[in-house]
Design an enzyme around this catalytic site. Sequence first.
Site, short mmCIF file in Angstrom:
data_model
loop_
_atom_site.label_atom_id
_atom_site.label_comp_id
_atom_site.label_asym_id
_atom_site.label_seq_id
_atom_site.Cartn_x
_atom_site.Cartn_y
_atom_site.Cartn_z
N LYS A 104 17.84 19.26 64.51
CA LYS A 104 18.37 18.63 64.68
C LYS A 104 18.33 17.78 65.45
O LYS A 104 18.49 17.86 66.99
CB LYS A 104 20.16 18.13 63.75
CG LYS A 104 20.06 17.46 62.97
CD LYS A 104 20.19 17.57 61.39
CE LYS A 104 20.11 16.28 60.59
NZ LYS A 104 20.49 16.24 59.32
N ASP A 137 17.83 11.40 57.35
CA ASP A 137 19.05 12.27 57.15
C ASP A 137 19.53 10.11 57.39
O ASP A 137 18.84 10.04 56.79
CB ASP A 137 19.69 12.81 58.23
CG ASP A 137 20.53 13.43 58.30
OD1 ASP A 137 20.90 14.89 57.53
OD2 ASP A 137 21.99 13.23 58.56
P1 NDP Z 1 21.65 7.86 54.00
O1 NDP Z 1 22.23 7.40 55.30
O2 NDP Z 1 20.44 7.72 53.09
O3 NDP Z 1 23.04 7.27 53.26
C1 NDP Z 1 24.46 8.16 53.82
C2 NDP Z 1 25.75 7.09 53.30
O4 NDP Z 1 27.44 7.64 53.17
C3 NDP Z 1 26.17 5.32 53.00
O5 NDP Z 1 26.46 5.15 52.22
C4 NDP Z 1 26.93 5.27 54.38
O6 NDP Z 1 26.97 3.87 54.61
C5 NDP Z 1 27.25 6.24 54.17
N1 NDP Z 1 28.69 6.53 54.69
C6 NDP Z 1 28.05 7.00 55.97
N2 NDP Z 1 29.56 7.56 56.43
C7 NDP Z 1 30.61 7.24 55.74
C8 NDP Z 1 31.76 7.39 55.84
N3 NDP Z 1 32.56 7.14 57.61
N4 NDP Z 1 32.33 6.42 55.04
C9 NDP Z 1 32.35 6.22 54.28
N5 NDP Z 1 30.86 5.75 53.62
C10 NDP Z 1 30.02 6.95 54.81
O7 NDP Z 1 21.54 9.14 54.04
P2 NDP Z 1 21.76 10.49 53.30
O8 NDP Z 1 22.39 10.06 51.74
O9 NDP Z 1 20.73 11.49 53.76
O10 NDP Z 1 22.81 11.67 53.88
C11 NDP Z 1 24.42 11.68 53.23
C12 NDP Z 1 24.57 13.29 53.23
O11 NDP Z 1 23.64 14.16 53.40
C13 NDP Z 1 25.24 13.15 55.24
O12 NDP Z 1 25.82 14.45 55.56
C14 NDP Z 1 23.39 14.18 55.73
O13 NDP Z 1 23.77 14.94 56.99
C15 NDP Z 1 23.42 15.45 54.30
N6 NDP Z 1 22.32 15.72 53.62
C16 NDP Z 1 20.21 14.90 54.05
C17 NDP Z 1 19.97 14.79 53.43
C18 NDP Z 1 18.75 14.41 53.21
O14 NDP Z 1 17.77 14.70 52.74
N7 NDP Z 1 18.65 12.78 53.58
C19 NDP Z 1 19.71 16.31 52.82
C20 NDP Z 1 20.99 17.42 53.40
C21 NDP Z 1 21.69 17.05 53.50
P3 NDP Z 1 27.00 3.09 55.73
O15 NDP Z 1 25.70 2.41 55.30
O16 NDP Z 1 27.90 1.99 55.49
O17 NDP Z 1 27.01 3.26 56.29
#
Ligand code: NDP
Length: 451
Positions: free
Chosen positions: A125, A165
């Site tokens: 990572k 991510d």
């Molecule tokens: P993105 O950056 O596309 O989206 C993350 C979302 O979560 C955003 O809407 C963000 O809001 C919100 N968010 C982040 N922190 C907080 C918080 N503290 N409270 C409320 N909302 C929050 O990321 P992903 O969708 O790619 O990833 C989301 C999760 O999935 C992570 O844990 C990641 O590790 C996991 N994941 C992702 C994979 C992938 O293929 N992308 C694969 C496996 C796991 P804002 O924009 O305001 O920050």
Amino acid sequence: MSVIKDVIAKVKQTDPHQPEFHQAVEEVMGTLEPTVKKHPEFVKANIYERIVEPERAMQFRVPWVDDKGCVRVNRGFRIQFNNAIGPFKGGLRFHPSVNLGIIKFLGFEQIFKNALTTLPMGGAKGGSDFDPKGKSDGEVMRFCQAFMRELFRHIGADIDVPAGDIGVGGREIGYLYGYYKKIRNEHTGVLTGKGLDYGGSLVRPEATGYGVTYFAAEMLATRGLNFKGKTVAISGAGNVAQYAVEKVNQLGGKVISLCDSSATIIDEKGIDDKKCCYVLDLKNVRRGRIAEYADKFKTACYEGKNVWDVIREQGIKVDIALPCATQNEINDKNAAALVKNGCICVAEGANMPSTPEAIKIFQEKKILYGPGKAANAGGVATSGLEMSQNSLRFSWTREEVDNRLLIIMKSIHKNCSDTAEAYGKKGDYVTGANIAGFTKVANAMLAYGVV
Ligand code: NDP
């Protein structure tokens, strides 16, 4: 003291300022006690202590120039945790909260997740404390180029293959890959999540969100249930959340929530396909805030709260919860409220979104609980399929990739379920995922001798 307790104590003592890493180690190690008895060879080779120590940890300076001409500095990381079963593989996170402990927790989880996918990928990572929010495209590009200026020397198609991510989507991968290609003068599958026109795979953007929904469907099927007519809460509004909404809609469920780090929206009528398209445009093109959804569709909006707080405080009933935002978003109070209000299934799209106390509640109340390393493995699995296509210099059709993703998610579910049962913990997907992933990696480490 047991081997396991010794290892946990040593991790805490050696790196006292890495609470998320401690949490991930305790969560995995806490379920591995049965393997100590069954596999004395693992103890003799000290696999337990070796597996919590990264193969290699890089931290580097990332200087870049903003639109005003000022020089800015961020911190970059890449943790190559374990490559026993394949090249290092895992995403890059750009978020102000990123630090060494968070990247280590994510890299550690990735080892077991990747092992569960059935594909040959080790765990890694990386990321930076850079915040892409509020930055211009030019600033994001210059940052990505500066980040790759150091990262390029540590990665390679057969060495280490990063992906996206939080904060790293298609735009960032394009800039990162473009710069790698320029300075290395090679076009290889060194990053995944690439655009379709330059080596990406169909269904990779959708894969994590689709995969978590497939995994939830498999869990529901063990109780003769499915998504049809169920009310579903989803958190986040990014890549994983967006495609989880799409797949839940396809399977007949109704999604009522989304959030970003500023607000939560609750849409009792359901976030249908048209509204979902609006969210994709809002977040991926206009890069706006989720509160705009509430203005557009005249729904409830709760500033400064996450989905699970709102569900608890408003007493909202949901059948299924898919946390898809970030780590530790569901605490014990939220977990208790979810169960009290009738939630029967939690499948984690995010990494480690439930605190240990929340997990305990889900397990005690015997609801279906799918931990992230199993439930969200569809993303990295499809990255593995992107690597295969890049090596073949060939592209599979959408149906072919989606079908392989579905087969992989079913196989992960079966592996977790069978392993849990074999160890006398029927229905415990946490134990099943941890032991199945760990055993595969431990056997490979054993085969290599002490290296
Ligand atoms: P993105 O950056 O596309 O989206 C993350 C979302 O979560 C955003 O809407 C963000 O809001 C919100 N968010 C982040 N922190 C907080 C918080 N503290 N409270 C409320 N909302 C929050 O990321 P992903 O969708 O790619 O990833 C989301 C999760 O999935 C992570 O844990 C990641 O590790 C996991 N994941 C992702 C994979 C992938 O293929 N992308 C694969 C496996 C796991 P804002 O924009 O305001 O920050």
